[in-house]
Motif scaffolding. Structure first.
Motif, mmCIF file in Angstrom:
data_model
loop_
_atom_site.group_PDB
_atom_site.id
_atom_site.type_symbol
_atom_site.label_atom_id
_atom_site.label_comp_id
_atom_site.label_asym_id
_atom_site.label_seq_id
_atom_site.Cartn_x
_atom_site.Cartn_y
_atom_site.Cartn_z
ATOM 1 N N VAL A 1 8.396 18.904 -1.338
ATOM 2 C CA VAL A 1 8.988 17.588 -1.568
ATOM 3 C C VAL A 1 9.565 17.536 -2.975
ATOM 4 N N GLN A 2 10.802 17.087 -3.077
ATOM 5 C CA GLN A 2 11.427 16.849 -4.381
ATOM 6 C C GLN A 2 11.662 15.361 -4.537
ATOM 7 N N LEU A 3 11.366 14.868 -5.733
ATOM 8 C CA LEU A 3 11.441 13.434 -5.985
ATOM 9 C C LEU A 3 12.435 13.140 -7.089
ATOM 10 N N GLN A 4 13.221 12.090 -6.910
ATOM 11 C CA GLN A 4 14.228 11.674 -7.894
ATOM 12 C C GLN A 4 14.069 10.181 -8.145
ATOM 13 N N ALA A 5 13.583 9.843 -9.337
ATOM 14 C CA ALA A 5 13.398 8.444 -9.697
ATOM 15 C C ALA A 5 14.636 7.897 -10.387
ATOM 16 N N SER A 6 14.910 6.627 -10.153
ATOM 17 C CA SER A 6 16.048 5.979 -10.793
ATOM 18 C C SER A 6 15.802 4.486 -10.889
ATOM 19 N N GLY A 7 16.694 3.806 -11.611
ATOM 20 C CA GLY A 7 16.620 2.363 -11.689
ATOM 21 C C GLY A 7 16.081 1.804 -12.982
ATOM 22 N N GLY A 8 15.664 2.661 -13.875
ATOM 23 C CA GLY A 8 15.158 2.175 -15.143
ATOM 24 C C GLY A 8 16.253 1.590 -16.006
ATOM 25 N N GLY A 9 15.842 0.933 -17.076
ATOM 26 C CA GLY A 9 16.815 0.352 -17.978
ATOM 27 C C GLY A 9 16.158 -0.568 -18.967
ATOM 28 N N LEU A 10 16.987 -1.346 -19.633
ATOM 29 C CA LEU A 10 16.537 -2.308 -20.633
ATOM 30 C C LEU A 10 16.592 -3.698 -20.027
ATOM 31 N N VAL A 11 15.498 -4.429 -20.170
ATOM 32 C CA VAL A 11 15.434 -5.773 -19.609
ATOM 33 C C VAL A 11 14.647 -6.656 -20.571
ATOM 34 N N GLN A 12 14.960 -7.928 -20.563
ATOM 35 C CA GLN A 12 14.217 -8.858 -21.399
ATOM 36 C C GLN A 12 12.884 -9.214 -20.758
ATOM 37 N N ALA A 13 11.951 -9.581 -21.590
ATOM 38 C CA ALA A 13 10.653 -10.017 -21.080
ATOM 39 C C ALA A 13 10.853 -11.162 -20.098
ATOM 40 N N GLY A 14 10.107 -11.096 -19.013
ATOM 41 C CA GLY A 14 10.239 -12.080 -17.955
ATOM 42 C C GLY A 14 11.222 -11.683 -16.873
ATOM 43 N N GLY A 15 11.980 -10.647 -17.127
ATOM 44 C CA GLY A 15 12.971 -10.184 -16.167
ATOM 45 C C GLY A 15 12.397 -9.270 -15.116
ATOM 46 N N SER A 16 13.292 -8.713 -14.312
ATOM 47 C CA SER A 16 12.894 -7.866 -13.194
ATOM 48 C C SER A 16 13.717 -6.586 -13.164
#
Length: 125
Positions: free
Chosen positions: A1-16
């Motif tokens: 199994v190979q895994l590829q994570a994505s979707g990270g970033g910079l967000v303000q507190a309280g955000g999603s």
């Protein structure tokens, strides 16, 4: 199994943010999928996991009620929905896959067999 994570970033507190982990391999649906995180200078921390049937999840107390893990076995993808983010959630987030073994609880990293490369989540206060 190979895994590829994505979707990270910079967000303000309280955000999603929603992280995704795409897996290759025909037996994806049989694995327990976990999320871990590691902040600078700290040890890797368990965030949560979802079992193969997708009807059983478990979360660390620090994220319970704010984070939700789901999986789409048809797409070979697991998701980590993170709401009400706090500065202390800042870390590199990793997805991992574990083969099912009798007696496992899937709460620690050495119970997992495959790891993604990690994606950075930064929460500004």
């Amino acid at each position: 199994v190979q895994l590829q994570a994505s979707g990270g970033g910079l967000v303000q507190a309280g955000g999603s943010l929603r992280l995704s982990c795409a897996a290759s391999g025909r037996t994806f649906s049989t694995y327990v999928m976990g999320w871990f995180r590691q902040a600078p200078g700290k040890e890797r921390e368990f965030v949560g996991h979802i079992r193969w049937s997708a009807d059983s999840t478990y979360y660390a107390d620090s994220v319970k009620g704010r984070f939700t893990i789901s999986r789409d076995n048809a797409k070979n993808t697991v998701y980590l929905q993170m709401n009400s983010l706090k500065a202390e959630d800042t870390a590199v987030y990793y997805c991992a896959a574990a083969e099912v073994r009798y007696g496992s609880r899937w709460l620690v990293g050495n119970e997992y067999d495959y790891w993604g490369q990690g994606t950075q989540v930064t929460v500004s206060s």
